[in-house]
Design an enzyme around this catalytic site. Structure first.
Site, PDB file in Angstrom:
ATOM      1  N   ASN A  38      64.369  80.851  79.431  1.00 34.19           N
ATOM      2  CA  ASN A  38      64.965  80.671  80.755  1.00 34.19           C
ATOM      3  C   ASN A  38      64.122  81.291  81.863  1.00 34.19           C
ATOM      4  OD1 ASN A  38      67.085  79.683  79.265  1.00 34.19           O
ATOM      5  ND2 ASN A  38      68.637  80.990  80.209  1.00 34.19           N
TER       6      ASN A  38
ATOM      7  N   ASP B 298      79.042  82.161  77.856  1.00 40.35           N
ATOM      8  CA  ASP B 298      78.588  83.548  77.781  1.00 40.35           C
ATOM      9  C   ASP B 298      79.793  84.476  77.662  1.00 40.35           C
ATOM     10  OD1 ASP B 298      77.544  86.029  77.992  1.00 40.35           O
ATOM     11  OD2 ASP B 298      76.543  85.720  79.918  1.00 40.35           O
TER      12      ASP B 298
ATOM     13  N   ASP C  20      74.278  77.039  82.877  1.00 42.96           N
ATOM     14  CA  ASP C  20      73.753  78.380  82.601  1.00 42.96           C
ATOM     15  C   ASP C  20      74.880  79.399  82.814  1.00 42.96           C
ATOM     16  OD1 ASP C  20      71.810  80.278  82.037  1.00 42.96           O
ATOM     17  OD2 ASP C  20      71.072  80.384  84.101  1.00 42.96           O
ATOM     18  N   HIS C  21      75.116  80.231  81.833  1.00 45.15           N
ATOM     19  CA  HIS C  21      76.139  81.280  81.909  1.00 45.15           C
ATOM     20  C   HIS C  21      77.543  80.790  82.284  1.00 45.15           C
ATOM     21  CE1 HIS C  21      73.452  84.615  81.142  1.00 45.15           C
ATOM     22  NE2 HIS C  21      72.580  84.014  81.909  1.00 45.15           N
TER      23      HIS C  21
ATOM     24  N   HIS D 117      66.748  84.754  77.567  1.00 50.21           N
ATOM     25  CA  HIS D 117      67.053  84.785  79.005  1.00 50.21           C
ATOM     26  C   HIS D 117      66.164  85.828  79.678  1.00 50.21           C
ATOM     27  CE1 HIS D 117      71.046  82.609  79.425  1.00 50.21           C
ATOM     28  NE2 HIS D 117      70.738  82.454  78.154  1.00 50.21           N
ATOM     29  N   GLY D 118      66.184  85.815  81.005  1.00 53.19           N
ATOM     30  CA  GLY D 118      65.474  86.866  81.749  1.00 53.19           C
ATOM     31  C   GLY D 118      63.985  86.877  81.465  1.00 53.19           C
ATOM     32  N   ALA D 119      63.397  85.685  81.365  1.00 58.16           N
ATOM     33  CA  ALA D 119      62.011  85.603  80.884  1.00 58.16           C
ATOM     34  C   ALA D 119      60.971  85.390  81.983  1.00 58.16           C
ATOM     35  CB  ALA D 119      61.913  84.497  79.841  1.00 58.16           C
ATOM     36  N   SER D 120      61.339  85.604  83.223  1.00 61.48           N
ATOM     37  CA  SER D 120      60.326  85.487  84.289  1.00 61.48           C
ATOM     38  C   SER D 120      59.316  86.619  84.161  1.00 61.48           C
ATOM     39  CB  SER D 120      60.987  85.540  85.672  1.00 61.48           C
ATOM     40  OG  SER D 120      61.542  84.276  85.988  1.00 61.48           O
TER      41      SER D 120
ATOM     42  N   HIS E 187      67.814  89.877  83.836  1.00 65.42           N
ATOM     43  CA  HIS E 187      67.687  88.875  84.901  1.00 65.42           C
ATOM     44  C   HIS E 187      67.090  89.492  86.156  1.00 65.42           C
ATOM     45  CE1 HIS E 187      71.020  87.020  82.453  1.00 65.42           C
ATOM     46  NE2 HIS E 187      70.165  86.041  82.548  1.00 65.42           N
TER      47      HIS E 187
HETATM   48  P1  13P Z   1      64.855  85.351  85.197  1.00 67.91           P
HETATM   49  O1  13P Z   1      65.635  86.056  86.257  1.00 67.91           O
HETATM   50  O2  13P Z   1      63.960  86.292  84.451  1.00 67.91           O
HETATM   51  O3  13P Z   1      64.113  84.180  85.718  1.00 67.91           O
HETATM   52  O4  13P Z   1      65.901  84.816  84.114  1.00 67.91           O
HETATM   53  C1  13P Z   1      66.660  83.650  84.375  1.00 67.91           C
HETATM   54  C2  13P Z   1      67.716  83.418  83.362  1.00 67.91           C
HETATM   55  O5  13P Z   1      67.719  83.970  82.284  1.00 67.91           O
HETATM   56  C3  13P Z   1      68.781  82.454  83.702  1.00 67.91           C
HETATM   57  O6  13P Z   1      69.782  82.434  82.747  1.00 67.91           O
END
Ligand code: 13P
Length: 331
Positions: A277, A124, A102-103, A234-237, A198
């Site tokens: 993610n 990235d 990841d990244h 990404h950033g999908a929490s 994120h």
């Molecule tokens: P979250 O912080 O939204 O869970 O995103 C995680 C992410 O995108 C890891 O690359």
């Protein structure tokens, strides 16, 4: 040499029972669902991911960030993964499992991961000037493809909290760049920026203000320009509020933590988004359950008790996510 000793243990992902993301994404695109990409840093998180995905019969992408490699030791993490594959089989299922960096932020790191059993790497270069992003991503793709490892690139920077609220359009992916980027780099999937960020503080809201919508118009334009091409979110929490509340009830202090509503994640999963993610939601569940367990059982000092409680709840949360993303039953 990026990490000492790394060349001594070169291994190809296929020897570890892993798959790359090509077939996973082809099926996800066809079936209109997304494969979950869950980050892990420790054994309990990995166990919970595997138990959940076996139970609901979902393909899964295990993700290790640069920070996770540093925290847990890259050699240890790398050896945990074949154990996880074996564990899935012992639980009675041969679900497709990919291992993603990841990244990744340099060619050297991506190369080290390709050489050490990762089946997908993300490079990235989104913070770089466009031409530099193209050149770096292309270099990683050339090396990775020679080993049948798939590559995720990124265009557009995931906005931080301030940037997002001030609506800096320049942080969103520019649809007019995607065809050129994909054709010149040869990437297998593309992470885009449509308003997520994120962490647990995705949107800074004034009192009473509703959560903003993701920029589905940008996603649709990208889909139109790249028909059938796998997109990554990404950033999908969702920053599940029930866990934020437990954390705060048992001594934590998370103020105004908000994420992307689940209905928007579901909508994204049904589009060309093939990989979603999720990291922060796992962290929140873990922290909530450890806090709760220790507060309710002050005399307990066996880590298996509170980590076990966290693992159990994590498993439930991962099943919920697989159902939301539509990957449950698709292994
Ligand atoms: P979250 O912080 O939204 O869970 O995103 C995680 C992410 O995108 C890891 O690359």
């Amino acid at each position: 040499m990026i990490e000492k000793g790394i060349c001594d243990m070169a291994v190809h992902f296929s020897e570890l029972g892993l798959v790359n993301t090509r077939e996973m994404f082809r099926k996800a695109m066809e079936g209109k669902y997304a494969v979950p990409a869950y980050n892990f840093n420790n054994m309990e998180q990995l166990q919970a991911i595997i138990m959940a995905c076996v139970e609901c019969n979902s393909p899964v992408i295990l993700q290790i960030s640069k920070g996770a490699r540093k925290y847990a030791n890259q050699t240890l993490l790398r050896y945990m993964v074949p154990g996880a594959v074996q564990m899935a089989r012992e639980l009675g299922s041969n679900i497709p499992i990919a291992l993603n960096l990841d990244h990744g932020d340099s060619f050297e790191l991506c190369k080290a991961c390709v050489d050490n059993g990762f089946s997908n790497v993300m490079i990235d270069g989104s913070h770089l000037p466009y031409e530099e992003n193209v050149a770096l991503t292309k270099k990683v793709v050339e090396y990775a493809h020679a080993h049948d490892v798939t590559v995720e690139g990124e265009l557009g920077v995931l906005a931080g909290i301030e940037e997002h609220v001030s609506s800096e359009e320049s942080h969103y992916t520019k649809p007019e760049e995607v065809e050129d980027f994909v054709s010149r780099t040869g990437v297998d999937s593309l992470a885009i920026s449509i308003g997520t960020s994120h962490g647990a503080y995705k949107f800074k809201l004034k009192p009473g203000e509703p959560l903003p919508e993701l920029r589905f118009d940008i996603l649709e334009e990208i889909e139109r320009r790249l028909p059938g091409f796998p997109i990554v979110l990404h950033g999908a929490s969702s920053v599940l509020q029930e866990y934020v509340e437990i954390i705060n009830k048992y001594g934590g202090k998370l103020e105004n933590a908000v994420g992307v509503p689940e209905d928007q994640i579901k909508r994204a999963a049904q589009s060309a988004v093939c990989k979603i993610n999720i990291d922060s939601d796992g962290r929140l569940v873990f922290t909530a359950m450890v806090r709760k367990y220790l507060a309710e059982n002050p005399a307990e000092f066996d880590p298996r008790k509170y980590l076990g409680a966290a693992r159990e709840e994590l498993k439930k949360m991962y099943i919920r996510k697989c159902e939301l993303l539509g990957s449950a039953g698709k292994a």
